[in-house]
Motif scaffolding. Structure first.
Motif, short mmCIF file in Angstrom:
data_model
loop_
_atom_site.label_atom_id
_atom_site.label_comp_id
_atom_site.label_asym_id
_atom_site.label_seq_id
_atom_site.Cartn_x
_atom_site.Cartn_y
_atom_site.Cartn_z
N LYS A 1 7.65 -10.83 -8.09
CA LYS A 1 6.84 -9.88 -7.34
C LYS A 1 6.47 -10.48 -5.99
N TYR A 2 6.70 -9.71 -4.93
CA TYR A 2 6.19 -10.03 -3.60
C TYR A 2 5.08 -9.03 -3.32
N GLY B 1 -0.58 4.67 5.61
CA GLY B 1 -1.87 4.51 4.97
C GLY B 1 -1.90 3.51 3.82
N VAL B 2 -0.75 2.98 3.43
CA VAL B 2 -0.70 2.03 2.31
C VAL B 2 -1.32 0.71 2.72
N ARG B 3 -2.18 0.19 1.87
CA ARG B 3 -2.84 -1.08 2.16
C ARG B 3 -2.11 -2.25 1.47
N LYS B 4 -1.69 -2.06 0.22
CA LYS B 4 -1.05 -3.13 -0.54
C LYS B 4 0.34 -2.66 -0.99
N LEU B 5 1.37 -3.41 -0.60
CA LEU B 5 2.75 -3.10 -0.95
C LEU B 5 3.27 -4.19 -1.88
N GLU B 6 3.92 -3.77 -2.98
CA GLU B 6 4.49 -4.71 -3.93
C GLU B 6 5.98 -4.43 -4.10
N ASP C 1 -0.18 0.57 -3.16
CA ASP C 1 -1.56 0.62 -3.65
C ASP C 1 -1.62 0.80 -5.16
N GLY C 2 -0.74 0.07 -5.87
CA GLY C 2 -0.73 0.06 -7.32
C GLY C 2 0.05 1.19 -7.98
#
Length: 98
Positions: A10-11, A69-74, A45-46
């Motif tokens: 996971k990054y 608008g995405v804050r966290k990208l995985e 964002d999860g």
């Protein structure tokens, strides 16, 4: 030109809502194409926003996603049900655009 990601991996990136688009291709390392299989997953964002079909051989998975608008990208790579041996996934030329 890419990110190596042996399954499972996971990054995680903090985008802080400042980007509009993510695009690229994902596939297996050429040395492992005869043996490995993986699934590429993208979460914003999860929430899962992309899941490739099982990638085997020289097959690739292209993606182009709106990440406004995405804050966290995985970016995740998982085995495709046959264990993680030979699961040498590659996120090839991932590009974030505004």
């Amino acid at each position: 030109t890419g990110l190596y990601a042996h399954a499972p991996s996971k990054y995680v990136f903090d985008l802080d809502g400042k980007w509009m688009e993510l695009s690229g291709t994902a596939g297996l390392h050429t040395l492992q194409q005869p043996y490995g299989s993986v699934v590429f997953i993208i979460k914003a964002d999860g929430k899962e926003v992309f899941r490739s079909a099982t990638v085997r051989g020289a097959k690739h998975a292209d993606y182009k996603l709106n990440v406004a608008g995405v804050r966290k990208l995985e970016l995740l790579v998982d085995n495709a049900g046959n264990g993680n041996g030979n699961g040498w996934g590659l996120w090839l030329d991932p590009v974030l655009g505004r």
